[in-house]
Write a protein that holds these residues in place. Structure first.
Motif, PDB file in Angstrom:
ATOM      1  N   LEU A 136      13.107   3.202 -78.954  1.00  0.00           N
ATOM      2  CA  LEU A 136      13.704   4.434 -78.629  1.00  0.00           C
ATOM      3  C   LEU A 136      13.210   5.476 -79.424  1.00  0.00           C
ATOM      4  CD1 LEU A 136      15.652   4.589 -75.973  1.00  0.00           C
ATOM      5  CD2 LEU A 136      17.546   5.006 -77.639  1.00  0.00           C
ATOM      6  N   ASP A 137      13.074   5.430 -80.696  1.00  0.00           N
ATOM      7  CA  ASP A 137      12.600   6.316 -81.436  1.00  0.00           C
ATOM      8  C   ASP A 137      11.390   6.935 -81.391  1.00  0.00           C
ATOM      9  OD1 ASP A 137      15.128   6.759 -82.804  1.00  0.00           O
ATOM     10  OD2 ASP A 137      14.425   5.387 -84.675  1.00  0.00           O
ATOM     11  N   VAL A 138      10.592   5.832 -80.950  1.00  0.00           N
ATOM     12  CA  VAL A 138       9.167   6.272 -80.547  1.00  0.00           C
ATOM     13  C   VAL A 138       9.078   6.959 -79.279  1.00  0.00           C
ATOM     14  CG1 VAL A 138       6.640   5.154 -80.179  1.00  0.00           C
ATOM     15  CG2 VAL A 138       8.247   4.276 -81.769  1.00  0.00           C
ATOM     16  N   ALA A 139       9.921   6.514 -78.184  1.00  0.00           N
ATOM     17  CA  ALA A 139       9.912   7.217 -77.117  1.00  0.00           C
ATOM     18  C   ALA A 139      10.270   8.613 -77.153  1.00  0.00           C
ATOM     19  CB  ALA A 139      10.791   6.414 -76.206  1.00  0.00           C
ATOM     20  N   GLU A 140      11.244   8.945 -77.938  1.00  0.00           N
ATOM     21  CA  GLU A 140      11.685  10.477 -78.153  1.00  0.00           C
ATOM     22  C   GLU A 140      10.509  11.250 -78.957  1.00  0.00           C
ATOM     23  OE1 GLU A 140      15.731  12.367 -78.825  1.00  0.00           O
ATOM     24  OE2 GLU A 140      15.650  10.761 -79.715  1.00  0.00           O
ATOM     25  N   ASP A 141      10.013  10.431 -79.800  1.00  0.00           N
ATOM     26  CA  ASP A 141       8.761  11.119 -80.630  1.00  0.00           C
ATOM     27  C   ASP A 141       7.607  11.583 -79.636  1.00  0.00           C
ATOM     28  OD1 ASP A 141      10.237  11.012 -82.858  1.00  0.00           O
ATOM     29  OD2 ASP A 141       9.029   9.359 -83.816  1.00  0.00           O
ATOM     30  N   CYS A 142       7.374  10.818 -78.727  1.00  0.00           N
ATOM     31  CA  CYS A 142       6.148  11.112 -77.703  1.00  0.00           C
ATOM     32  C   CYS A 142       6.629  11.745 -76.772  1.00  0.00           C
ATOM     33  CB  CYS A 142       5.409   9.941 -77.510  1.00  0.00           C
ATOM     34  SG  CYS A 142       6.276   8.639 -76.553  1.00  0.00           S
ATOM     35  N   GLU A 161       1.693   1.949 -75.303  1.00  0.00           N
ATOM     36  CA  GLU A 161       2.235   1.139 -74.454  1.00  0.00           C
ATOM     37  C   GLU A 161       3.438   1.531 -73.652  1.00  0.00           C
ATOM     38  OE1 GLU A 161       0.945  -2.963 -76.885  1.00  0.00           O
ATOM     39  OE2 GLU A 161       3.014  -1.937 -77.320  1.00  0.00           O
ATOM     40  N   LEU A 162       4.376   2.367 -74.282  1.00  0.00           N
ATOM     41  CA  LEU A 162       5.359   3.012 -73.341  1.00  0.00           C
ATOM     42  C   LEU A 162       4.984   3.849 -72.304  1.00  0.00           C
ATOM     43  CD1 LEU A 162       7.634   4.274 -76.364  1.00  0.00           C
ATOM     44  CD2 LEU A 162       8.301   2.553 -74.856  1.00  0.00           C
ATOM     45  N   ARG A 163       4.004   4.612 -72.339  1.00  0.00           N
ATOM     46  CA  ARG A 163       3.569   5.341 -71.175  1.00  0.00           C
ATOM     47  C   ARG A 163       3.022   4.510 -70.252  1.00  0.00           C
ATOM     48  NH1 ARG A 163       1.376   8.429 -75.665  1.00  0.00           N
ATOM     49  NH2 ARG A 163       2.364  10.724 -75.718  1.00  0.00           N
ATOM     50  N   VAL A 164       2.577   3.435 -70.459  1.00  0.00           N
ATOM     51  CA  VAL A 164       1.867   2.492 -69.300  1.00  0.00           C
ATOM     52  C   VAL A 164       3.161   1.719 -68.943  1.00  0.00           C
ATOM     53  CG1 VAL A 164       0.499   0.277 -69.131  1.00  0.00           C
ATOM     54  CG2 VAL A 164      -0.390   2.237 -70.594  1.00  0.00           C
ATOM     55  N   LEU A 204      12.643  -6.172 -74.981  1.00  0.00           N
ATOM     56  CA  LEU A 204      13.045  -5.645 -76.217  1.00  0.00           C
ATOM     57  C   LEU A 204      14.197  -4.832 -76.136  1.00  0.00           C
ATOM     58  CD1 LEU A 204       9.373  -4.315 -77.126  1.00  0.00           C
ATOM     59  CD2 LEU A 204      10.384  -6.422 -77.954  1.00  0.00           C
ATOM     60  N   ASN A 205      14.962  -4.549 -77.147  1.00  0.00           N
ATOM     61  CA  ASN A 205      16.102  -3.992 -77.091  1.00  0.00           C
ATOM     62  C   ASN A 205      15.772  -2.341 -77.437  1.00  0.00           C
ATOM     63  OD1 ASN A 205      17.934  -6.099 -76.854  1.00  0.00           O
ATOM     64  ND2 ASN A 205      18.011  -6.390 -79.231  1.00  0.00           N
ATOM     65  N   ALA A 206      16.641  -1.360 -76.909  1.00  0.00           N
ATOM     66  CA  ALA A 206      16.311  -0.129 -76.990  1.00  0.00           C
ATOM     67  C   ALA A 206      16.000   0.525 -78.104  1.00  0.00           C
ATOM     68  CB  ALA A 206      17.372   0.811 -76.167  1.00  0.00           C
ATOM     69  N   GLN A 207      16.840  -0.104 -79.377  1.00  0.00           N
ATOM     70  CA  GLN A 207      16.791   0.148 -80.625  1.00  0.00           C
ATOM     71  C   GLN A 207      15.025  -0.173 -81.283  1.00  0.00           C
ATOM     72  OE1 GLN A 207      19.083  -1.629 -79.608  1.00  0.00           O
ATOM     73  NE2 GLN A 207      20.644  -0.124 -79.958  1.00  0.00           N
ATOM     74  N   GLU A 208      14.557  -0.836 -80.752  1.00  0.00           N
ATOM     75  CA  GLU A 208      13.133  -1.334 -80.936  1.00  0.00           C
ATOM     76  C   GLU A 208      12.190  -0.292 -80.689  1.00  0.00           C
ATOM     77  OE1 GLU A 208      12.073  -5.392 -80.853  1.00  0.00           O
ATOM     78  OE2 GLU A 208      13.850  -5.715 -79.749  1.00  0.00           O
ATOM     79  N   ARG A 227      16.134  -1.753 -71.546  1.00  0.00           N
ATOM     80  CA  ARG A 227      15.352  -3.035 -71.993  1.00  0.00           C
ATOM     81  C   ARG A 227      13.988  -2.655 -71.357  1.00  0.00           C
ATOM     82  NH1 ARG A 227      19.530  -3.451 -74.617  1.00  0.00           N
ATOM     83  NH2 ARG A 227      20.710  -5.062 -75.032  1.00  0.00           N
ATOM     84  N   TRP A 228      13.125  -3.270 -72.353  1.00  0.00           N
ATOM     85  CA  TRP A 228      11.627  -3.121 -71.782  1.00  0.00           C
ATOM     86  C   TRP A 228      11.192  -4.636 -71.866  1.00  0.00           C
ATOM     87  CZ3 TRP A 228       7.869  -0.880 -75.835  1.00  0.00           C
ATOM     88  CH2 TRP A 228       6.242  -0.912 -75.355  1.00  0.00           C
ATOM     89  N   GLN A 229      10.619  -4.969 -70.737  1.00  0.00           N
ATOM     90  CA  GLN A 229       9.861  -6.180 -70.533  1.00  0.00           C
ATOM     91  C   GLN A 229       8.416  -5.896 -70.890  1.00  0.00           C
ATOM     92  OE1 GLN A 229      11.594  -9.161 -69.445  1.00  0.00           O
ATOM     93  NE2 GLN A 229       9.958 -10.115 -70.172  1.00  0.00           N
ATOM     94  N   HIS A 230       8.266  -6.411 -72.517  1.00  0.00           N
ATOM     95  CA  HIS A 230       7.093  -6.172 -72.749  1.00  0.00           C
ATOM     96  C   HIS A 230       6.083  -7.109 -72.535  1.00  0.00           C
ATOM     97  CE1 HIS A 230       3.654  -5.674 -75.596  1.00  0.00           C
ATOM     98  NE2 HIS A 230       4.371  -4.386 -75.990  1.00  0.00           N
ATOM     99  N   PRO A 231       4.958  -7.136 -71.933  1.00  0.00           N
ATOM    100  CA  PRO A 231       4.134  -8.150 -71.545  1.00  0.00           C
ATOM    101  C   PRO A 231       3.650  -8.901 -72.619  1.00  0.00           C
ATOM    102  CG  PRO A 231       2.883  -5.933 -71.477  1.00  0.00           C
ATOM    103  CD  PRO A 231       4.076  -5.709 -71.917  1.00  0.00           C
ATOM    104  N   GLU A 232       3.773  -8.861 -73.646  1.00  0.00           N
ATOM    105  CA  GLU A 232       3.317  -9.690 -75.024  1.00  0.00           C
ATOM    106  C   GLU A 232       4.587 -10.152 -75.796  1.00  0.00           C
ATOM    107  OE1 GLU A 232       0.247  -8.014 -76.909  1.00  0.00           O
ATOM    108  OE2 GLU A 232      -1.061  -7.841 -75.252  1.00  0.00           O
ATOM    109  N   ARG A 233       5.614  -9.268 -75.976  1.00  0.00           N
ATOM    110  CA  ARG A 233       6.601  -9.443 -76.994  1.00  0.00           C
ATOM    111  C   ARG A 233       7.805  -9.654 -76.320  1.00  0.00           C
ATOM    112  NH1 ARG A 233       6.641  -4.211 -80.300  1.00  0.00           N
ATOM    113  NH2 ARG A 233       8.198  -5.222 -81.401  1.00  0.00           N
TER     114      ARG A 233
END
Length: 906
Positions: free
Chosen positions: A700-706, A652-655, A694-698, A685-691
């Motif tokens: 950021l770790d995943v974005a860095e891992d990928c 979802e982050l890539r999209v 979202l704050n960066a803390q939710e 901030r991330w304007q998630h289409p469903e959620r």
């Protein structure tokens, strides 16, 4: 190309072919000599034919001129036998000769009458009265005597033009007349153009003059003043082409012929040139001859032409060359075949020597009773036995007792008729050492010169040792000596298959060292390698002999407990590992300590697939790290679900990056003594289409891992700089703070990316504040501090973020070039309910003042929290009490309104 041809071609290029090349060279040399000799003979033969034709041509020309002279002599005799000759008499006489048939080439035969000067008018009157009113003597001129042409036959249209022509009026004709009178014989003119010629048909010609006397000239008479007995001259006129074409066509049609009215070649004196004259520069032979007639000399030049050369060609030199070349090539081929036969014999002999004398192979020939008949020389070098010693010891004294039955069985099978049998055994050398050998028995009793059972074998002791070392390299870690990933996965597969038979569970432990990277980066890789070897030994001490320990890669290890009673036993082993690993040791004079996080997957409860088990244990290990490290964690379905959600978020982050779902919000920073907004912090901030938002803390770790943080962090910095530029005109003192993750700060491209954004956006560095996480700065001090100093040199302000939330070496604070520290929101949240948190906050403020560093308290939610911070003399604050994070569209309006109202919060 066949193998045979390849062999010959190979020999042709080898040094062994020298003799063959010598034979070929001699053959070609003889061929060239014969070809040259044959060519010379052919040239001589051709020249002889050419010379013969040239001589025949000369003879034919001379013969024809003699015949023409006889015609003139006969014509002169006509005047001697008759007192008066009329034109009709002359015409009848010439027709009787049939000149055109018997004397080809004659243009006309005529008579030039002698007329003294005093009789010229009477002469003209005679012909005018006879009706020839056009008759004139020409060329005009006063001369002592005239010799006008009065008779000429045949009377063609061209010949009639000669009537009245006086040869005495032309120098060339005059010289011939004088020559004829002087020597009383035929005289020939030089090259002339006949008066009969038309302009468009002119060609070289000549005349023969013969004097006519009625009686003998008195002695002493002058040639110019002849006696009255001179009646005139008979003459023949010739067109050179007509004269020569008939001769050339019959004798030498393919020769280039030139006749010169001279004894040397002169282009202007050419009397005749054959129709092949255009080929004058292409000839093989040339022949020159002189013709003398009528007091003049002609030069006859003959040359060969390509047509002559073609007709005279002889194929014998070519036949000699082709035949000689073929014979030479056949001799070369024959020599190559002989050389190949000799080389094959040498090769076979060499192969035999290689088989029997090679330092690594041994050949023994036995009779059917296993008695040695022959030992190769290499046998004594390798085993130390001679033939007599081998006979004395026998097979039983050399072959290992455990292998003797198999050796005897293989030998017996070959004796019974099997063609070959494999041999693998141990034999003892003369020093008493046992050597491992491999070879075979071959039945060669029907081969002449062998007549026995041939045993070929070689020592494989070194090979076995090398194979053992290769196996060690292929299946074991070169640093720690533990099993590597490949061997461990094989053992894991074997363990999974055997569980079904013994009905007892097993366990897979996935270990990752905590803090190893910091030790490796700080003390160097050599120190890290020493620590890894210690950990490998500790892990091996914690498990049984039937269990497996492997190094998975880097600072990751695997442990396979092949038989356990249940999870409790596995937990006990994990506890032992935690206690064993978490100990302090000295590495190169430095005391270090690491811990480990362990993930556990049960077999077969969690899975019976090796790859899946590794994945589950890995997930459990990461969960242990999330829970605080230095602990173990069993795999659960919840962990798997969390991992699945994490993978889904990565996609979802890539999209989201592609669809521009990210945006920046800004939260003001307030100076407490005057409640003025001095800066804003850019928050992702991330304007998630469903959620939703979202704050960066939710994420950021995943974005860095990928691997998205490099591009996403660059976008954040660029957008923040653009916003800073937009706010500069209205709020000059306002600064914009930007947060960075560990991955960004450790990226070697970080400073380059910052410079690129500064140059492209045009923002002033003084408008920016970069916030560094305190724990990252402490953990990676050696890498981060140089980056901070480089940013400080660019006039960018630096802030130490999340101060107080974890470990921080206060003794190193003087090393960090920061202007501000941020008290973590976890301390501010408990500032009213926890005296420790309040004391810590006050201590941070007091310490910062001593270091001349400003303090910002973040996460201020109430006026009470704000009052406590003001009492502790905190300079700045940030939180929802002042303003929620605002989107770009509302930021400028809020700042304007806030500044206009002078709003206070207490």
């Amino acid at each position: 190309m066949t193998t045979h041809q390849e062999t010959l071609f190979t020999i042709l290029k080898s040094p062994q072919s020298k003799l063959a090349w010598m034979v070929f060279s001699v053959g070609m040399l003889v061929t060239l000599s014969l070809w040259y000799l044959a060519g010379g003979l052919v040239n001589e033969r051709t020249y002889a034919a050419f010379e013969n034709q040239s001589r025949q041509l000369k003879s034919a020309i001379e013969e024809r001129l003699v015949n023409y002279e006889q015609v003139l002599a006969g014509s002169a005799g006509l005047f001697e036998v008759a007192e008066q000759i009329s034109r009709n008499d002359w015409s009848d006489y010439i027709r009787s000769l049939d000149v055109e048939f018997y004397y080809p080439g004659i243009q006309g035969v005529g008579f030039a009458r002698y007329v003294p000067r005093n009789q010229l008018e009477a002469h003209l009157a005679t012909y005018h009265n006879a009706g020839e009113v056009d008759y004139l003597v020409h060329p005009e001129g006063d001369r002592p005597e005239y010799y006008p042409v009065v008779y000429i036959e045949p009377q063609t249209r061209q010949n009639i033009l000669a009537y009245g022509f006086d040869p005495m009026g032309d120098p060339v004709h005059r010289r011939a007349l004088e020559e004829a009178l002087k020597f009383k014989r035929v005289a020939m003119t030089g090259k002339v153009v006949l008066v009969q010629e038309q302009i468009d048909e002119s060609q070289p010609g000549f005349l023969l003059y013969y004097p006519v006397f009625s009686e003998v000239v008195a002695p002493g008479a002058s040639p110019i003043q002849p006696a009255v007995s001179l009646q005139g001259f008979v003459f023949s006129a010739f067109r050179m082409n007509h004269l020569m074409d008939g001769i050339v066509g019959l004798i030498s049609p393919f020769l280039d012929i030139r006749i010169y009215d001279s004894d040397v070649v002169q282009a202007e004196r050419v009397m005749y040139a054959s129709n092949l004259g255009s080929l004058e520069n292409e000839f093989t032979f040339e022949y020159q001859q002189s013709l003398e007639h009528g007091g003049r000399t002609w030069l006859l030049v003959t040359r060969t032409t390509p047509a002559f050369d073609f007709l005279a060609r002889d194929e014998r030199p070519l036949i000699v060359m082709v035949s000689g070349t073929i014979v030479s090539c056949l001799l070369l081929l024959l020599m190559l075949v002989l050389i190949r036969a000799r080389l094959e014999a040498q090769i076979n002999a060499g192969k035999y020597r290689a088989i029997t004398e090679d330092t690594k192979n041994i050949t023994i020939i036995f009779d059917t009773q296993a008695k040695p008949l022959y030992l190769s020389p290499s046998c004594q070098r390798i085993l130390g036995y001679t033939l007599d010693q081998a006979l004395k010891l026998g097979v039983e004294g050399i072959v290992h007792p455990d292998d003797a039955p198999a050796v005897q069985s293989s030998f017996a099978s070959v004796v019974k008729g099997h063609n070959a049998a494999f041999l693998q055994t141990r034999i003892r050398n003369s020093k008493g050492q046992w050597l491992e050998i491999e070879g075979s028995y071959t039945d060669m009793r029907d081969v002449p010169g062998v007549d026995g059972i041939v045993c070929n074998f070689h020592d494989v002791s070194e090979l076995r040792e090398v194979q053992s070392r290769l196996k060690q390299l292929a299946y074991y870690d070169s640093l720690t000596g533990l099993a590597n990933r490949q061997l461990f996965e094989e053992r894991l597969q074997h363990c999974i298959k055997s569980i079904g038979r013994r009905e007892q569970p097993a366990a897979l432990l996935f270990l990752d060292l905590d803090g190893f990277k910091q030790i490796n980066d700080t003390l160097g890789h050599d120190s890290g390698d020493i620590l890894l070897c210690h950990v490998a030994r500790w892990l091996s001490d914690c498990v049984r002999q039937d269990d497996s320990v492997a190094r998975f890669g880097g600072d990751e290890f695997l442990v396979l407990l092949s038989q356990v009673s249940g999870p409790e036993a596995v937990a006990q082993v994990a506890e032992n590992i935690l206690n064993q690993v978490c100990q302090r040791i000295k590495v190169k004079g430095h005391e270090v300590c690491v811990s480990t996080s362990i993930g556990i997957a049960m077999i077969p409860e969690d899975s019976e697939d090796a790859a899946t088990l590794l994945k589950f244990a890995d997930l459990a290990m990461y969960r242990a790290k999330e829970l605080g490290r230095n602990r173990y964690q069993f795999f659960t379905k919840a962990i798997n679900m969390k991992a699945a959600r994490r993978m889904l978020m990565q996609e979802e982050l890539r999209v989201a990056k592609e669809l521009d779902q990210f945006s920046l919000y800004y939260q003001p920073t307030v100076r407490l003594h005057d409640h003025k907004i001095v800066g804003v912090e850019a928050l992702l901030r991330w304007q998630h289409p469903e959620r939703g938002l979202l704050n960066a803390q939710e994420f950021l770790d995943v974005a860095e891992d990928c691997g998205l943080m490099h591009s996403l962090g660059g976008w954040v910095l660029r957008q923040a700089c653009i916003q800073a530029m937009a706010l500069q005109s209205s709020f000059e003192e306002l600064v914009v703070s930007v947060n960075f993750t560990k991955g960004q700060l450790l990226d070697h491209r970080f400073l380059e990316a910052v410079d690129d954004v500064l140059s492209t956006t045009g923002v002033q560095p003084e408008q920016l504040v970069f916030e560094f996480p305190a724990d990252v700065v402490v953990d990676y001090q050696e890498q981060i501090v140089p980056v901070m100093e480089a940013l400080q040199s660019r006039n960018i302000k630096l802030t130490l973020d999340d101060f107080g939330s974890g470990y921080c070496a206060l003794g190193s604070m003087h090393l960090y070039p920061v202007t501000t520290i941020k008290i973590d929101r976890s301390l501010v949240a408990e500032i009213l309910t926890s005296q420790n948190c309040a004391a810590l906050s006050s201590g941070v403020v007091a310490m910062a003042k001593k270091l001349d560093i400003s303090v910002i308290a973040e996460g201020v939610e109430s006026a009470e929290q704000l009052n406590v911070l003001i009492e502790s003399e905190c300079e700045y604050a940030q939180g929802n009490l002042f303003s929620q994070p605002l989107p770009e569209s509302r930021l400028a309006a809020f700042l304007t309104t806030y500044a206009g109202q002078g709003q206070r919060f207490i």
